[in-house]
Structures are given as C-alpha cells and as structure tokens.
Design a protein around this motif. Structure first.
Motif, PDB file in Angstrom:
ATOM      1  N   ARG A  55       4.690  -5.880  13.679  1.00 44.95           N
ATOM      2  CA  ARG A  55       5.711  -4.900  14.051  1.00 44.95           C
ATOM      3  C   ARG A  55       5.712  -3.645  13.189  1.00 44.95           C
ATOM      4  O   ARG A  55       6.353  -2.657  13.543  1.00 44.95           O
ATOM      5  CB  ARG A  55       7.094  -5.543  14.008  1.00 44.95           C
ATOM      6  CG  ARG A  55       7.234  -6.638  15.035  1.00 44.95           C
ATOM      7  CD  ARG A  55       8.590  -7.256  15.020  1.00 44.95           C
ATOM      8  NE  ARG A  55       8.626  -8.342  15.992  1.00 44.95           N
ATOM      9  CZ  ARG A  55       9.482  -9.334  15.960  1.00 44.95           C
ATOM     10  NH1 ARG A  55      10.392  -9.367  15.013  1.00 44.95           N
ATOM     11  NH2 ARG A  55       9.442 -10.273  16.864  1.00 44.95           N
ATOM     12  N   VAL A  56       5.022  -3.691  12.070  1.00 40.55           N
ATOM     13  CA  VAL A  56       4.984  -2.517  11.206  1.00 40.55           C
ATOM     14  C   VAL A  56       3.552  -2.028  11.045  1.00 40.55           C
ATOM     15  O   VAL A  56       3.207  -0.932  11.483  1.00 40.55           O
ATOM     16  CB  VAL A  56       5.617  -2.807   9.822  1.00 40.55           C
ATOM     17  CG1 VAL A  56       5.559  -1.572   8.933  1.00 40.55           C
ATOM     18  CG2 VAL A  56       7.060  -3.288   9.985  1.00 40.55           C
ATOM     19  N   LEU A  57       2.695  -2.853  10.442  1.00 41.03           N
ATOM     20  CA  LEU A  57       1.325  -2.416  10.176  1.00 41.03           C
ATOM     21  C   LEU A  57       0.531  -2.143  11.445  1.00 41.03           C
ATOM     22  O   LEU A  57      -0.122  -1.107  11.566  1.00 41.03           O
ATOM     23  CB  LEU A  57       0.602  -3.451   9.319  1.00 41.03           C
ATOM     24  CG  LEU A  57       1.151  -3.632   7.906  1.00 41.03           C
ATOM     25  CD1 LEU A  57       0.427  -4.773   7.204  1.00 41.03           C
ATOM     26  CD2 LEU A  57       1.037  -2.351   7.121  1.00 41.03           C
ATOM     27  N   ALA A  61       3.683   2.010  11.932  1.00 38.29           N
ATOM     28  CA  ALA A  61       5.021   2.563  11.730  1.00 38.29           C
ATOM     29  C   ALA A  61       5.238   2.855  10.253  1.00 38.29           C
ATOM     30  O   ALA A  61       4.665   2.199   9.391  1.00 38.29           O
ATOM     31  CB  ALA A  61       6.065   1.573  12.230  1.00 38.29           C
ATOM     32  N   ALA A  62       6.071   3.831   9.994  1.00 36.16           N
ATOM     33  CA  ALA A  62       6.405   4.172   8.613  1.00 36.16           C
ATOM     34  C   ALA A  62       7.344   3.106   8.072  1.00 36.16           C
ATOM     35  O   ALA A  62       8.517   3.050   8.442  1.00 36.16           O
ATOM     36  CB  ALA A  62       7.046   5.539   8.545  1.00 36.16           C
ATOM     37  N   SER A  63       6.832   2.253   7.218  1.00 43.38           N
ATOM     38  CA  SER A  63       7.612   1.122   6.731  1.00 43.38           C
ATOM     39  C   SER A  63       8.845   1.548   5.944  1.00 43.38           C
ATOM     40  O   SER A  63       9.858   0.859   5.961  1.00 43.38           O
ATOM     41  CB  SER A  63       6.747   0.188   5.889  1.00 43.38           C
ATOM     42  OG  SER A  63       6.299   0.845   4.725  1.00 43.38           O
ATOM     43  N   THR A  64       8.765   2.678   5.278  1.00 43.09           N
ATOM     44  CA  THR A  64       9.903   3.112   4.462  1.00 43.09           C
ATOM     45  C   THR A  64      11.079   3.550   5.329  1.00 43.09           C
ATOM     46  O   THR A  64      12.204   3.613   4.848  1.00 43.09           O
ATOM     47  CB  THR A  64       9.510   4.262   3.521  1.00 43.09           C
ATOM     48  OG1 THR A  64       8.952   5.323   4.304  1.00 43.09           O
ATOM     49  CG2 THR A  64       8.499   3.802   2.490  1.00 43.09           C
ATOM     50  N   ASP A  69      16.730  -5.017  10.088  1.00 39.46           N
ATOM     51  CA  ASP A  69      17.331  -4.976  11.418  1.00 39.46           C
ATOM     52  C   ASP A  69      16.337  -4.480  12.472  1.00 39.46           C
ATOM     53  O   ASP A  69      16.388  -4.904  13.628  1.00 39.46           O
ATOM     54  CB  ASP A  69      18.574  -4.087  11.396  1.00 39.46           C
ATOM     55  CG  ASP A  69      19.484  -4.312  12.577  1.00 39.46           C
ATOM     56  OD1 ASP A  69      19.640  -5.482  12.980  1.00 39.46           O
ATOM     57  OD2 ASP A  69      20.047  -3.327  13.086  1.00 39.46           O
ATOM     58  N   ASP A  70      15.414  -3.619  12.078  1.00 39.24           N
ATOM     59  CA  ASP A  70      14.422  -3.062  13.000  1.00 39.24           C
ATOM     60  C   ASP A  70      13.303  -4.045  13.334  1.00 39.24           C
ATOM     61  O   ASP A  70      12.711  -3.953  14.415  1.00 39.24           O
ATOM     62  CB  ASP A  70      13.779  -1.794  12.414  1.00 39.24           C
ATOM     63  CG  ASP A  70      14.774  -0.678  12.198  1.00 39.24           C
ATOM     64  OD1 ASP A  70      15.688  -0.510  13.033  1.00 39.24           O
ATOM     65  OD2 ASP A  70      14.640   0.026  11.172  1.00 39.24           O
TER      66      ASP A  70
END
Length: 140
Positions: A55-57, A61-64, A69-70
């Motif tokens: 969901r991030v890498l 997506a910008a992890s910061t 919740d996202d």
C-alpha cells in the motif's frame, strides 16, 4: 490451552494518526511484523509489514504523508482470551489472516496471537508426544 496463555502481552500498538515511517520503525525496533491500530485500547485495524509493502512502497506513495489510518486493514478479526487453539486457527483460516488481536470482555486489546505462535505450540506438543513415545519404547 486458552489463547490468553499464548498471546503476547506486549503487543505493539499505535493510534490511527501514527505516521507510516513511525509504524515501520516500531516494527523494526520491536522485531514484529504488525502493529495493532487502536483508539483508547480498542482495536480499529492492523498494519502489517505486507501492508506497508503493497500500500505504500508498491504504489510509490509518499510515506511521510500517510498515517496508519490510510494504510491499515480494518476488517479486523479478533478472539477472546478464553479462545482455544482450534478456534484461533479456524478464525485465521476462515479469514485468511496470520495475526489475531486478543480482546477482553470490554473489547480492549490484551495481546496478539500469530500463526507462528500456533506453529510453535504444535512443535512443543509434538516434542512432548515424542518424549512419551521414547519413554515407553522397549529397548531392542
């Protein structure tokens, strides 16, 4: 054996506002693969190392900019402290999960049980059974 005896009392948890980098750091520092996301100690979801990957890498997506919740899974399955091995294994199997928060009668988080914990319990039980068999085996 009730799950309560197996559940890790030091379950790693965080609030929904916790940033993704903080979640990853918690997982690293605590040497765990998941963080239970809770509001006032009531589980609302879970973030796993796989969630961070997919969901991030993978989405680049910008992890910061993201919080628990996202990225958390909200279709949370849980068991009570009196659940047994087979109930926990059945819930995991039916829902395709490897981690189950353990919640008390007030739905408050008291621990977590993982597929690895159940596997370790089976290995211990098999070792005990092997000891019984060896003790009763006649010498040749």
């Amino acid at each position: 054996m009730p799950i309560e005896e197996l559940a890790r009392e030091n379950v790693v948890s965080a609030s929904p506002e916790t940033s993704v980098p903080e979640l990853a750091q918690q997982m690293r520092d605590e040497n765990v693969g998941s963080v239970v996301i809770a509001n006032d100690n009531i589980p609302a979801g879970i973030v796993t190392d796989r969630d961070l990957t997919t969901r991030v890498l993978a989405e680049e997506a910008a992890s910061t900019d993201q919080t628990a919740d996202d990225v958390m899974s909200t279709d949370l399955c849980a068991v009570g402290p009196d659940a047994g091995f087979y109930e926990a294994a059945e819930v995991m199997s039916e829902n395709g999960v490897r981690r189950l928060p353990v919640c008390d009668e007030n739905d408050e988080l008291v621990g977590i049980i993982t597929a690895d914990d159940l596997t370790e319990l089976l290995a211990d039980e098999n070792q005990q059974l092997a000891s019984v068999i060896k003790a009763q085996r006649s010498e040749y």
